[in-house]
Design a protein around this motif. Structure first.
Motif, short mmCIF file in Angstrom:
data_model
loop_
_atom_site.label_atom_id
_atom_site.label_comp_id
_atom_site.label_asym_id
_atom_site.label_seq_id
_atom_site.Cartn_x
_atom_site.Cartn_y
_atom_site.Cartn_z
N CYS A 77 0.83 -1.21 0.00
CA CYS A 77 0.00 0.00 0.00
C CYS A 77 0.86 1.26 0.00
CB CYS A 77 -0.92 0.00 1.22
SG CYS A 77 -2.24 -1.23 1.14
N PRO A 78 1.14 1.82 -1.17
CA PRO A 78 1.87 3.09 -1.22
C PRO A 78 0.89 4.27 -1.32
CG PRO A 78 2.24 1.70 -3.18
CD PRO A 78 0.99 1.23 -2.49
N ASN A 79 1.31 5.44 -0.84
CA ASN A 79 0.57 6.64 -1.19
C ASN A 79 0.87 6.96 -2.65
OD1 ASN A 79 3.29 7.41 -0.16
ND2 ASN A 79 2.65 9.48 -0.71
N HIS A 80 0.04 7.79 -3.27
CA HIS A 80 0.10 7.95 -4.72
C HIS A 80 0.12 9.42 -5.10
CE1 HIS A 80 0.04 6.64 -8.75
NE2 HIS A 80 -1.25 6.41 -8.92
N THR A 81 1.23 9.89 -5.66
CA THR A 81 1.33 11.29 -6.07
C THR A 81 1.81 11.45 -7.51
OG1 THR A 81 3.63 11.52 -5.32
CG2 THR A 81 1.91 11.98 -3.70
N SER A 82 2.21 10.36 -8.15
CA SER A 82 2.89 10.47 -9.44
C SER A 82 2.79 9.17 -10.22
CB SER A 82 4.37 10.82 -9.19
OG SER A 82 5.14 10.67 -10.37
N TYR A 159 -2.30 20.55 -5.36
CA TYR A 159 -0.86 20.66 -5.53
C TYR A 159 -0.35 21.75 -4.58
CZ TYR A 159 3.73 21.05 -7.66
OH TYR A 159 5.08 21.06 -7.87
N PRO A 160 0.63 21.44 -3.72
CA PRO A 160 1.23 20.12 -3.49
C PRO A 160 0.18 19.11 -3.00
CG PRO A 160 2.53 21.85 -2.45
CD PRO A 160 1.22 22.47 -2.86
N ILE A 192 9.30 15.64 -8.57
CA ILE A 192 9.96 15.29 -9.83
C ILE A 192 8.95 15.23 -10.97
CG2 ILE A 192 11.27 13.47 -11.01
CD1 ILE A 192 12.42 12.73 -8.23
N LEU A 193 7.80 14.63 -10.72
CA LEU A 193 6.74 14.52 -11.72
C LEU A 193 5.43 14.33 -10.97
CD1 LEU A 193 6.85 12.28 -14.92
CD2 LEU A 193 4.78 12.51 -13.56
N TRP A 194 4.61 15.38 -10.92
CA TRP A 194 3.32 15.27 -10.23
C TRP A 194 2.26 14.74 -11.18
CZ3 TRP A 194 -1.17 18.74 -10.69
CH2 TRP A 194 -2.21 18.36 -9.81
N ASP A 195 1.51 13.76 -10.72
CA ASP A 195 0.43 13.16 -11.50
C ASP A 195 1.01 12.64 -12.83
OD1 ASP A 195 -2.06 12.32 -12.26
OD2 ASP A 195 -2.99 14.28 -12.26
N THR A 196 0.47 13.10 -13.95
CA THR A 196 1.01 12.68 -15.26
C THR A 196 2.11 13.61 -15.75
OG1 THR A 196 -0.63 14.00 -16.45
CG2 THR A 196 -1.24 11.72 -15.90
N GLY A 197 2.29 14.73 -15.06
CA GLY A 197 3.32 15.69 -15.47
C GLY A 197 2.85 16.71 -16.48
N THR A 198 1.62 16.60 -16.96
CA THR A 198 1.17 17.48 -18.03
C THR A 198 1.01 18.94 -17.59
OG1 THR A 198 -1.11 16.83 -17.55
CG2 THR A 198 0.01 15.65 -19.32
N LYS A 199 0.72 19.17 -16.31
CA LYS A 199 0.48 20.54 -15.85
C LYS A 199 1.76 21.26 -15.46
CE LYS A 199 -2.50 23.27 -12.84
NZ LYS A 199 -3.63 23.25 -11.87
N TYR A 200 2.63 20.61 -14.70
CA TYR A 200 3.84 21.28 -14.21
C TYR A 200 5.13 20.70 -14.79
CZ TYR A 200 0.72 23.34 -10.74
OH TYR A 200 -0.30 24.02 -10.13
N GLY A 201 5.01 19.75 -15.71
CA GLY A 201 6.21 19.19 -16.30
C GLY A 201 6.91 18.23 -15.34
N SER A 202 8.17 17.97 -15.62
CA SER A 202 8.96 17.07 -14.79
C SER A 202 10.42 17.51 -14.83
CB SER A 202 8.82 15.62 -15.28
OG SER A 202 9.24 15.52 -16.64
N ARG A 203 11.23 16.84 -14.04
CA ARG A 203 12.66 17.17 -14.00
C ARG A 203 13.45 15.93 -13.61
NH1 ARG A 203 14.46 17.21 -8.86
NH2 ARG A 203 13.01 17.68 -7.14
N PRO A 204 14.75 15.92 -13.90
CA PRO A 204 15.58 14.81 -13.42
C PRO A 204 15.64 14.81 -11.90
CG PRO A 204 16.69 16.06 -15.14
CD PRO A 204 15.51 16.87 -14.72
#
Length: 250
Positions: A77-82, A159-160, A192-204
């Motif tokens: 059971c993990p929490n889910h943010t990404s 978000y956050p 690093i990547l919130w949800d699908t990343g479509t709104k705020y993008g992502s980063r390494p």
């Protein structure tokens, strides 16, 4: 400028995931045809998740509270943010496993193959669908296959992200089958990547996960399901809050 770079990065990540999928599709298809091949299918999608992330500079780090005996099944059971949480669980779990997720994933271009074979789709609006899904999950657990289920039922719209309420299903199932539960804290994947990343993008970056010690359910009854749910919630919540304080002080 920073947001532009993050938008470029998420497109690179999506291309990396898609390219990896289409290269591996013949193998995914072959190993998804028979249940006895699912073990290899899971290993392969773990490799896919690791490589497609590494291609754009995203890596995974797991901190274990204690070593896990992967010779037996668990409900994880993990929490889910990404979306990264999914790849992370494919990498982390070392025995045969399956996800339980929303029914729409059955029609997804990438997720469809898995949710029509190894994984378990569920329509949470339908009591009959939920019953069938948990019956199938019960059968898989009795076969020694671990179940990965995000107890929040999805990613927070805020978000956050805030830790959402947990559904009761996985905890009742764990008690009914005397299967241990492993809480997992997804610490910083949303940065690093919130949800699908479509709104705020992502980063390494390095996506960090705390794998808590398994919780034994053998001495519990179904009446303890709410208590077990709250215990898992508090474990994850406390860890996330502690990490947030450390991050703020750094």
């Amino acid at each position: 400028m920073k947001m532009i770079l993050k938008k470029v990065h998420i497109y690179l990540y999506v291309v990396s995931v898609a390219l990896g999928y289409f290269i591996l599709w013949p193998f995914f298809y072959f190993f998804s045809r028979k249940p006895q091949r699912y073990h290899t299918l899971n290993k392969l999608r773990g490799v896919w998740g690791r490589v497609s992330s590494a291609f754009v500079g995203i890596f995974y780090k797991f901190e274990y509270e204690q070593s896990i005996d992967w010779s037996k099944p668990y409900i994880i059971c993990p929490n889910h943010t990404s979306n990264l949480d999914i790849s992370a669980m494919c990498i982390m779990v070392k025995n045969d496993c399956c996800f339980m997720g929303k029914q729409e994933l059955e029609d997804g271009l990438v997720t469809g193959l898995f949710f029509r074979t190894v994984d378990i789709p569920v329509n949470r609006e339908s009591k009959m669908s939920s019953f069938r899904a948990f019956k199938k999950a019960s059968e898989k657990l009795q076969e020694g296959i671990s179940l990965i289920i995000f107890p929040e039922g999805g990613i927070s719209d805020n978000y956050p992200p805030q830790l959402g309420q947990f559904k009761n299903g996985p905890f009742r199932l764990a008690i009914e089958l005397n299967v241990p539960i492993i809480p997992v804290s997804s610490v910083n994947t949303w940065k690093i990547l919130w949800d699908t990343g479509t709104k705020y993008g992502s980063r390494p970056g390095i996506a960090k996960f705390k794998v808590h010690k398994p919780i034994d359910t053998s001495n519990l009854t179904v009446d303890d399901a709410d208590t077990l749910r709250d215990e898992v919630y508090e474990i994850i919540s406390a860890n996330l809050n502690a990490k947030a304080i450390v991050s703020a002080q750094a």
